[in-house]
Design a protein around this motif. Structure first.
Motif: not given
Lengths: 439, 252
Positions: A398-400, A402, A406-407
């Protein structure tokens, strides 16, 4: 320039007297006497400065530096609502444009008769004595200039009266739209809500702005929660870059009642929310959830009070913030445990992620405990994103950006998932996702 | 497939890896063993791209590509998977949503169209069965409140979904009882194929009863000091690490 030199306080006081002069008999009514007392209080207090302890980090100088039209007409219709992407749901939806009820845009579907859901102005026309008896009852001792100002200028808002043992099936959604397309507009809605014994209701207040002139909203909501009642109350602010918002929600809870508040500030130039809950009964529980997400030079201030006056009650509070750019956040959470309030449980937590070195967050928990057999805890954290979690996600491909999204979405989810009106929660999820993707 | 040449890495100025050399071919299973503090987990972390470690020398070539310059997500997309010793709890993100994002990000990297919800669910259900992963865990927040065994099983489940070419298992046996260990090992074994390779990092031999390695390497003080066939692991189990340490000190 010359019109701006008369300060806002003087202008408002003059305006009040001018209106009063043409009121005839109504000026002697109980309702108006309460408004007059509000004006006197406002006159005495004046607008707060940062020397005032409660306004130390929130400067209203900018807010009061211009004048606002508090009686602005608006031609707003369905087309404009479309632009605002207002979510739809089978619900009682009441529109207030520039502070006044708009019947054309509103839908009330809960059966009338037993339950009263109407504009404050209409309620007052139908039963002045009843409305006057509720008006400003919870806020009469408030030591707050904006609340006093709202009292003095109350014209409209919502009046909800739910008798005992009613379960209101459809949520009640109050939409406040400031039409600032042509000029600076002001509104001072007053919402009066009384929920009877063992009755259940879900309510939301949503604040939006149309246009990019300034808007100033000074809103006050009073909520009486009778014995065993269950109230879910949400406030969602998604206003413009030129929107100034001061709001107070004053709640009084009686024995064995339950009250849930969710306060979400997504956008707005300057926001100050006061949420004051008096737990005036035994075995009540009050829950306060908050989320704020300022960017640019936005300012969000949440002041909350859980005032435990009787034994055996519980309050539980979780506020979360994500701050970007040069934004500023303030959290002040007071917990009072009065001498009689033995066996109180009170919990408070405020967690923040500060994503920019230029953003600031001021948190202040304030516990004043006068009983000896109580459990109280508070905690605040202010930090960056969890690097270990970020690496874990990236290690799965998962790209940074993205992973960050999400976080942060997950960080907000603790609060958002508490919102029990589906359309409101889904709306929040959408706006938050968009905001996260925007940087 | 993987070629590690004189790899050196340090953290906070302290050199941990002092010249690692290792060749891994497709289909092989390599076990990396060694006493605590020898640098085993550091090696796993450096291969996956953990940024706290500074690579101070050497190179790592994976499938013909220098990977030390790649971001962790690029390495993952190239086919490297690290099963964490301590999987991270991420409240608010469900396992299923996390994996869907990961799968589709990797597909995007490869220029493939994203899987739709139905295709993804079908694939995930098959893989869950493979590692006896309960469906209810998929809907829960990632690792939040999972037991040690559930977390490790979730790692292997993720590996099954992502189908890496090279899997690195970092102390996957730690904190597992024997039943959980067997389930995890069965999951790993079911993914073995002539195209895939596995590096098993472990302190104890017991995992290697279940995941049988082709080669065993002993890491000590940041170097591979001994390599041998799978029997080496048994010897270590029996004799401990002291004789290796003694050998190294005698030479060194």
């Amino acid at each position: 320039m010359s019109t701006e030199t008369i300060d806002l306080k003087t202008r408002l006081i003059t305006d009040f007297h001018a209106r009063e002069a043409v009121m005839n008999g109504e000026a002697s009514s109980e309702f108006h006497q309460k408004k007059r007392a509000g004006l006197a209080r406002f006159e005495q207090l004046g607008f707060p400065t940062i020397k005032h302890e409660e306004w130390k980090y929130s400067n209203v100088r900018d807010l009061i530096s211009v004048s606002y039209d508090f009686n602005a007409e608006s031609s707003i219709g369905l087309a404009e609502l479309e632009d605002l992407k207002v979510p739809t749901q089978e619900a009682n939806i009441l529109y207030f444009v520039n502070g006044r009820y708009n019947e054309k845009l509103s839908t009330i579907i809960s059966p009338t008769g037993q339950i009263t859901i109407s504009s404050l102005a209409d309620a007052y026309k139908n039963d002045p004595a009843k409305v006057a008896s509720y008006f400003n009852e919870l806020t009469k001792d408030a030591d707050d200039a904006f609340t006093a100002l709202n009292t003095a200028f109350t014209q409209d808002g919502v009046f909800i009266h739910i008798p005992d043992n009613q379960s209101v099936e459809h949520p009640i959604i109050l939409r406040f739209v400031s039409d600032a397309r042509e000029k600076n507009v002001g509104s001072q809605p007053r919402n009066i809500i009384s929920v009877g014994k063992n009755s259940h209701v879900k309510l939301a207040e949503a604040f939006r702005t149309l246009g990019d002139q300034r808007s100033f909203t000074n809103a006050v909501t009073e909520i009486q929660v009778a014995e065993e009642a269950n109230v879910q109350y949400y406030k969602v602010q998604n206003e413009s870059e030129n929107a100034y918002h001061i709001g107070t929600t004053q709640v009084r809870m009686l024995d064995r009642s339950h009250f849930y508040a969710g306060t979400v500030t997504l956008n707005g130039k300057f926001t100050r929310n006061n949420l004051n809950i008096v737990l005036d009964g035994e075995h009540c529980d009050a829950h306060m959830y908050g989320l704020y997400f300022p960017d640019g030079s936005q300012h969000v201030d949440n002041h909350t009070v859980a005032d435990h006056q009787k034994p055996n009650s519980e309050s539980n509070e979780l506020y979360k913030g994500i701050l970007r750019d040069k934004s500023k956040g303030v959290f002040n959470g007071k917990i009072f445990v009065r001498p009689d309030a033995q066996k109180t449980n009170a919990f408070q937590s405020c967690k923040n992620i500060v994503l920019s070195p230029d953003a600031t967050m001021n948190t202040k928990p304030q516990l004043e405990i006068f009983a000896d057999d109580v459990k109280c805890s508070h905690g605040t954290t202010t930090g960056q994103i969890d690097e270990e979690a970020l690496f874990y996600m990236r290690s799965r491909g998962i790209s940074q950006p993205e992973a960050m999204s999400l976080l942060m979405f997950a960080f907000c989810a603790d609060v958002v998932s508490q919102i029990k009106i589906d359309s409101v929660r889904e709306y929040l999820e959408n706006v938050i996702t968009q905001k996260l993707a925007s940087k | 497939m993987l070629s590690i040449n004189d790899l050196r890495a340090s953290i906070e100025g302290k050199e941990i890896l002092k010249g690692i050399n290792l060749e891994v071919k497709p289909g092989e299973v390599h076990a990396i063993m060694g006493p605590n503090g020898s640098g085993k987990s550091t090696l796993a972390s450096v291969l996956a791209g953990r940024e706290e470690y500074e690579v101070t020398g050497g190179n790592v070539v994976f499938e013909g590509k220098e990977i030390l310059e790649l971001a962790p997500e690029e390495r993952a997309a190239e086919g490297i998977f690290l099963a964490f010793q301590y999987p991270v709890e991420i409240p608010g993100v469900t396992t299923i949503n996390f994996l869907k994002t990961a799968v589709n990000e990797i597909r995007k990297y490869k220029g493939e169209a994203p899987l739709d919800a139905a295709q993804f669910l079908k694939m995930v259900r098959e893989k869950a069965k493979l590692v006896s992963m309960n469906d209810s865990l998929l809907k829960r927040a990632l690792n939040e409140g999972f037991s040690g065994g559930e977390k490790k099983r979730n790692e292997i489940f993720q590996m099954a979904v992502l189908e890496p070419k090279l899997a690195i298992l970092d102390e996957t046996d730690s904190g597992l009882d024997i039943d959980a260990l067997r389930i995890v090992a069965e999951g790993v074994n079911s993914l073995r194929s002539p195209e895939r390779a596995t590096i098993v990092v472990t302190h104890y031999q017991r995992l290697l009863d279940y995941i049988v390695p082709d080669y065993v390497h002993v890491l000590y003080k940041g170097r591979i000091v001994k390599s041998g066939p799978k029997e080496l692991a048994l010897e270590l189990e029996e004799k401990g690490y002291d004789w290796i340490k003694a050998e190294v000190e005698a030479v060194g």
